[in-house]
Design an enzyme around this catalytic site. Structure first.
Site, PDB file in Angstrom:
ATOM      1  N   HIS A  37       0.689  -1.323   0.020  1.00 51.85           N
ATOM      2  CA  HIS A  37       0.020  -0.065   0.147  1.00 51.85           C
ATOM      3  C   HIS A  37       0.813   1.176  -0.013  1.00 51.85           C
ATOM      4  O   HIS A  37       0.431   2.105  -0.750  1.00 51.85           O
ATOM      5  CB  HIS A  37      -0.908   0.028   1.231  1.00 51.85           C
ATOM      6  CG  HIS A  37      -1.924  -1.225   1.324  1.00 51.85           C
ATOM      7  ND1 HIS A  37      -1.686  -1.963   2.147  1.00 51.85           N
ATOM      8  CD2 HIS A  37      -3.006  -1.211   0.861  1.00 51.85           C
ATOM      9  CE1 HIS A  37      -2.631  -2.852   2.204  1.00 51.85           C
ATOM     10  NE2 HIS A  37      -3.412  -2.365   1.415  1.00 51.85           N
ATOM     11  N   SER A 186      -2.523  -8.171   3.142  1.00 55.88           N
ATOM     12  CA  SER A 186      -3.022  -7.789   4.478  1.00 55.88           C
ATOM     13  C   SER A 186      -3.368  -9.182   4.909  1.00 55.88           C
ATOM     14  O   SER A 186      -3.384  -9.628   6.255  1.00 55.88           O
ATOM     15  CB  SER A 186      -4.204  -7.189   4.592  1.00 55.88           C
ATOM     16  OG  SER A 186      -3.950  -5.884   3.788  1.00 55.88           O
TER      17      SER A 186
END
Ligand code: PAF
Length: 285
Positions: A37, A186
């Site tokens: 990210h 994640s």
């Protein structure tokens, strides 16, 4: 960095910045931020005057309630990472704020949304289109940044942008990997120690398949990847498809396109991981 939780305040803030002539970049995320990210945020920082990052675990894209319930949520750590990465505005709304009423919109996402993830996770891409289109309407970004780990998601979002007539640039960003090759995700925090030790073999196999492909057909290469990954303890391939990188339709020989990508989904110790590799990339890409 300012933290905004209300749609109206977000709209007011970015409208004022746009009126000053500032370009706006958006990085949509579901939080639990990692270096993947942050690479999107870094690219967005370089290319725009204003960096907006949304952190929102979007319920409409989960077709499994347990997956939604257990999705990692690390809001305080996310804010600290975003601040350090040069984010200007982080949008962290509640579900009620984003969906005051159920979103019943059904998007025309075409054939790119029907294969692979689309076939395995019915409704998933429509949910992605719902939230991403809402974010595009709120922020009206000049550019939006997405990671190539979710290779199919980028094709689906491009289709949604075309169907809905949004005027913005979609910027795909390369996969960021751990030192051992595992694609950052994640979901990696859910891997047990044993599964984490096995997981890099997914990308190892994809890389080895580039050599294998030089002397084998598409069908043979596809099967070799599936058999090799399935031979590792605790791993089960859900699909491996070698597709045209633009249409996402399966290719049947290496000459049929100048852009060919293999996309894999593997259950690794019960955790669903995705990855991909390009066999051919168009030179102008
Ligand atoms: O890729 C993701 O994290 C999500 O699908 C996205 C694009 C933020 C929409 O919820």
């Amino acid at each position: 960095m300012i933290v905004i939780s209300k749609v109206k305040e977000l709209e007011r803030t970015v409208d004022a910045l746009r009126a000053e002539g500032k370009s706006i970049g958006l990085v949509p995320t579901m939080g639990a931020l990692h270096e993947g990210h942050l690479s999107l945020v870094g690219r967005c920082r370089k290319e725009n005057d204003v960096v907006v990052v949304s952190v929102f675990v979007n319920p409409t894209q989960f077709n499994n309630k347990e997956d939604l319930r257990t999705y990692p949520r690390t809001e305080e750590a996310d804010k600290a990472l975003l601040d350090a990465a040069g984010c200007d505005i982080v949008f962290m709304p509640t579900v009620e704020e984003v969906y005051p009423e159920p979103d019943t919109r059904v998007f025309d996402l075409g054939a790119v949304a029907e294969v692979m993830e689309g076939a395995m996770r019915p409704g998933h891409f429509n949910g992605v289109a719902q939230i991403v289109s809402k974010l595009f309407m709120m922020v009206k970004p000049d550019r939006a940044y997405f990671g190539e780990k979710d290779f199919q998601q980028i094709a689906v979002i491009r289709q949604m942008v075309k169907a809905e007539g949004f005027k913005l640039q979609i910027v795909p960003c390369p996969i960021v990997r751990e030192a051992d090759g595992l694609a950052k995700s994640s979901r990696n925090v859910r891997l047990s120690a044993e599964a984490r030790a096995e997981a890099p073999k997914i990308y190892d196999t994809l890389r080895q398949s580039l050599d294998y492909a030089a002397t084998h057909t598409v069908a043979e290469t596809q099967q070799w990847v599936i058999d090799t990954i399935n031979s590792f303890p605790g791993m089960e391939v859900e699909y491996y498809q070698i597709v045209d990188g633009t249409s996402l339709m399966p290719v049947d020989n290496w000459e049929s396109s100048d852009y060919i990508v293999g996309c894999v989904t593997v259950y690794c110790g019960g955790v669903r991981l995705i990855d991909n590799i390009a066999y051919k990339t168009p030179t102008q890409c």
